[in-house]
Scaffold this motif. Structure first.
Motif, short mmCIF file in Angstrom:
data_model
loop_
_atom_site.label_atom_id
_atom_site.label_comp_id
_atom_site.label_asym_id
_atom_site.label_seq_id
_atom_site.Cartn_x
_atom_site.Cartn_y
_atom_site.Cartn_z
N GLN A 118 3.97 -3.56 -4.96
CA GLN A 118 4.73 -4.87 -4.46
C GLN A 118 5.72 -4.65 -3.69
OE1 GLN A 118 5.05 -8.71 -5.51
NE2 GLN A 118 5.44 -7.81 -3.70
N GLN A 119 6.17 -3.43 -3.79
CA GLN A 119 7.60 -2.86 -2.86
C GLN A 119 7.21 -2.83 -1.36
OE1 GLN A 119 10.63 -2.79 -4.29
NE2 GLN A 119 9.50 -3.61 -5.97
N ASN A 120 5.80 -2.89 -0.95
CA ASN A 120 5.35 -2.71 0.29
C ASN A 120 5.35 -4.08 0.87
OD1 ASN A 120 3.44 -0.32 -1.12
ND2 ASN A 120 4.83 0.26 0.84
N ILE A 121 5.52 -5.09 0.05
CA ILE A 121 5.27 -6.70 0.56
C ILE A 121 6.56 -7.42 0.17
CG2 ILE A 121 3.54 -8.65 0.59
CD1 ILE A 121 2.62 -5.79 1.46
N SER A 122 6.86 -8.20 1.22
CA SER A 122 8.24 -8.98 1.11
C SER A 122 7.90 -10.24 0.43
CB SER A 122 8.65 -9.22 2.44
OG SER A 122 7.93 -10.31 2.91
N ILE A 123 8.72 -10.83 -0.26
CA ILE A 123 8.80 -12.07 -0.84
C ILE A 123 8.03 -13.24 -0.19
CG2 ILE A 123 11.12 -12.83 -0.04
CD1 ILE A 123 9.49 -13.71 -3.65
N PHE A 124 8.36 -13.56 1.22
CA PHE A 124 7.62 -14.31 2.02
C PHE A 124 6.15 -14.13 1.97
CE2 PHE A 124 6.24 -16.52 5.88
CZ PHE A 124 6.58 -17.75 5.60
N GLU A 125 6.03 -12.96 2.28
CA GLU A 125 4.42 -12.28 2.42
C GLU A 125 3.77 -12.44 0.97
OE1 GLU A 125 5.31 -8.89 5.92
OE2 GLU A 125 5.39 -8.33 3.86
N THR A 126 4.19 -12.21 0.23
CA THR A 126 3.69 -12.32 -1.39
C THR A 126 3.37 -13.73 -1.58
OG1 THR A 126 4.91 -10.47 -2.03
CG2 THR A 126 4.02 -12.28 -3.84
N TRP A 127 4.41 -14.73 -1.23
CA TRP A 127 4.00 -16.15 -1.35
C TRP A 127 2.78 -16.69 -0.56
CZ3 TRP A 127 5.20 -19.58 -5.09
CH2 TRP A 127 6.40 -19.31 -5.87
N TYR A 128 2.72 -16.25 0.74
CA TYR A 128 1.80 -16.47 1.67
C TYR A 128 0.61 -16.02 1.07
CZ TYR A 128 -1.66 -15.70 5.23
OH TYR A 128 -2.79 -15.75 5.75
N LEU A 129 0.38 -14.80 0.55
CA LEU A 129 -0.72 -13.93 0.18
C LEU A 129 -1.34 -14.87 -1.37
CD1 LEU A 129 -0.02 -10.54 0.96
CD2 LEU A 129 -1.97 -11.87 1.93
N ILE A 130 -0.43 -15.16 -1.90
CA ILE A 130 -0.68 -15.88 -3.09
C ILE A 130 -1.41 -17.55 -2.84
CG2 ILE A 130 0.23 -17.06 -5.34
CD1 ILE A 130 1.69 -14.49 -5.75
N SER A 131 -0.78 -18.07 -1.88
CA SER A 131 -1.10 -19.39 -1.53
C SER A 131 -2.70 -19.26 -0.97
CB SER A 131 -0.29 -19.85 -0.31
OG SER A 131 -0.67 -19.20 0.78
N THR A 132 -3.09 -18.03 -0.38
CA THR A 132 -4.35 -18.27 0.20
C THR A 132 -5.37 -17.91 -1.14
OG1 THR A 132 -4.48 -15.62 0.53
CG2 THR A 132 -3.75 -17.14 2.33
N ILE A 133 -4.87 -17.20 -2.19
CA ILE A 133 -5.75 -17.24 -3.23
C ILE A 133 -5.88 -18.44 -3.92
CG2 ILE A 133 -5.97 -15.90 -5.49
CD1 ILE A 133 -4.56 -13.62 -3.99
N TYR A 134 -4.64 -18.97 -4.07
CA TYR A 134 -4.84 -20.48 -4.83
C TYR A 134 -5.48 -21.53 -4.16
CZ TYR A 134 -2.71 -24.48 -6.92
OH TYR A 134 -2.57 -25.78 -7.81
N PHE A 135 -5.45 -21.62 -2.92
CA PHE A 135 -5.99 -22.52 -2.15
C PHE A 135 -7.59 -22.40 -2.03
CE2 PHE A 135 -1.72 -23.27 0.23
CZ PHE A 135 -1.51 -24.15 -0.61
N ALA A 136 -7.91 -21.15 -1.95
CA ALA A 136 -9.54 -20.76 -1.90
C ALA A 136 -10.04 -21.03 -3.46
CB ALA A 136 -9.57 -19.59 -1.50
N ASP A 137 -9.16 -20.73 -4.32
CA ASP A 137 -9.82 -20.81 -5.85
C ASP A 137 -10.08 -22.37 -6.00
OD1 ASP A 137 -10.13 -18.03 -6.16
OD2 ASP A 137 -8.12 -18.23 -7.54
N ARG A 138 -8.99 -23.28 -5.53
CA ARG A 138 -9.17 -24.55 -5.87
C ARG A 138 -9.74 -25.32 -4.85
NH1 ARG A 138 -5.14 -26.35 -9.57
NH2 ARG A 138 -6.12 -28.22 -9.21
N ARG A 139 -10.36 -24.61 -3.93
CA ARG A 139 -11.37 -25.27 -2.97
C ARG A 139 -10.76 -26.32 -2.18
NH1 ARG A 139 -17.18 -25.37 -6.11
NH2 ARG A 139 -17.08 -23.26 -6.99
#
Length: 445
Positions: A118-139
């Motif tokens: 996690q120390q390699n990834i910033s807070i904004f980058e983290t939220w962005y990546l999580i959003s892609t996982i979430y939106f894909a999971d929720r179709r």
């Protein structure tokens, strides 16, 4: 441990830093992570929104129109006002704590496969990546991504299935990062245009910006659509909404209630309606006139010309840069019978604060000065007060220095009790969110 406790623990462990540099793109790294995750960004159609001012309004309107038309719609916007989860919404609902935790586990598993932490990834980058996982999971069918900062190097530019790019108004902001001229800012932002994308450009865009966007479209074989001036006419402005005349498919619809206030929202709406006409050419479920009217009558956007108290009126507006302040002042000066006005103001130090103050002083008002809740970037209240006093226009203004946002809110309440006038909290989003909480008595600052 509750789900919220687990969520809070995760958030506390994420580096609250900005990994954004002029000389190094992190987009390849983010795309490697996306690939390990199974390319969730390719599983929905993306509408990418960029620009200096108006991105949030345009994104919110676009997502609402899609949702009301029967689509599953994700929305990713920043900054947030009250809850970081505002960044990730599906059909208007914030991501739930359990959903965030689940997506975060998926995200960290992917990092391990790449020997990252996690120390390699910033807070904004983290939220962005999580959003892609979430939106894909929720179709999700569509996701509207608002850029956080600029374009080319912004984390959201890692997204690959971009069908449409919408550009809000460009102006000077983040000069220390994006460049010192409008040309620099637009050039870096225009690089989010992907080959073959459809591009919609803000109505009344600066010709310099339009030319740069045109050239980028030619380079990557994208199609540019300039927003029409003729979709929307402001009939009568009000403090908390506008009355407008609409022209849809050649038909005039008079006296439509538009639930967003501010003259700048008229041009944002013009831009969105240009996108609607383009979208409807090929859409499975078209955005109908009924849907448009329904959205306009009910749409809200916290933090922009938003009433947080009706009588006597209290308004918050995240006019965090010169263009935003110009929009706020222009809108206020167009209104009649506002009575006594009290501004409560706080800015970040990396903005064009002197110019913002000069424009604010065009309004006959009392100014209560404080400082945003951002230790690294906040302009100290006493420094802001000095800028006010140094302006010749301040001779006619009453300027009050407050030692905290809570104290500023308290002093504004006392003035309003006496004069029943309008109170406006404005400046940085880091300021107006705390001002709203202080006004509501929800902070112990």
């Amino acid at each position: 441990m509750t789900l919220k406790d687990q969520y809070d623990t995760i958030i506390s462990q994420i580096p609250h830093v900005m990994k954004y540099g002029k000389n190094e793109s992190r987009i390849p790294l983010l795309r490697r992570i996306l690939d390990v995750l199974g390319s969730p960004d390719k599983q929905f159609k993306t509408i990418h929104v960029a620009g200096t001012n108006g991105k949030g309004s345009i994104s919110t309107l676009t997502a609402a129109l899609l949702q009301r038309s029967g689509y599953q719609v994700g929305l990713f916007t920043s900054p947030t006002l009250y809850d970081d989860r505002e960044m990730i919404r599906l059909n208007g609902q914030l991501i739930m704590y359990d959903e965030f935790i689940k997506c975060y586990q998926t995200f960290t598993d992917a990092l391990k496969q790449l020997s990252l932490t996690q120390q390699n990834i910033s807070i904004f980058e983290t939220w962005y990546l999580i959003s892609t996982i979430y939106f894909a999971d929720r179709r999700a069918d569509y996701v509207v991504y608002e850029t956080g900062l600029g374009g080319e190097l912004d984390a959201t530019n890692a997204t690959r299935n971009v069908k449409t790019v919408i550009f809000a108004k460009f102006a000077l902001d983040h000069l220390n990062i994006l460049g010192s001229t409008l040309e620099d800012i637009v050039t870096t932002t225009a690089k989010i245009i992907k080959p073959g994308a459809q591009v919609v450009c803000y109505a009344h865009q600066d010709p310099v910006a339009v030319k740069i966007i045109e050239n980028r479209c030619l380079q990557v074989n994208a199609k540019l659509y300039l927003s029409s001036f003729d979709h929307v006419h402001l009939n009568q402005p009000f403090l908390d909404h506008s009355q407008i005349d609409l022209i849809l498919n050649g038909e005039i619809l008079p006296n439509v209630h538009f639930n967003l206030a501010g003259q700048y929202q008229i041009r944002n709406l013009q831009t969105v309606l240009t996108w609607v006409a383009l979208f409807n050419r090929t859409a499975t479920f078209k955005i109908t006139r009924t849907t448009i009217l329904s959205v306009l009558q009910t749409i809200t956007f916290p933090g922009r010309m938003a009433l947080i108290q009706a009588e006597p009126p209290v308004l918050i507006d995240g006019a965090h840069n010169l263009n935003g302040i110009n929009g706020l002042v222009t809108s206020l000066l167009s209104l009649k019978d506002l009575g006594t006005i009290t501004f409560v103001v706080g800015f970040l130090k990396d903005k064009q604060v002197t110019e913002c103050v000069n424009r604010l002083l065009d309004v006959n008002a009392t100014f209560i000065i404080s400082s945003p809740d951002n230790p690294d970037r906040a302009l100290a209240a006493d420094q802001l007060a000095q800028i006010f006093h140094a302006n010749p226009k301040s001779v006619a203004a009453k300027i009050i220095l407050a030692d905290s946002i809570a104290n500023a809110a308290q002093q504004a309440k006392q003035l309003q009790t006496a004069n029943k006038g309008l109170v406006i909290g404005t400046g940085s989003f880091y300021f107006i969110n705390k001002f709203k909480l202080a006004w509501d008595g929800e902070t112990n600052e």
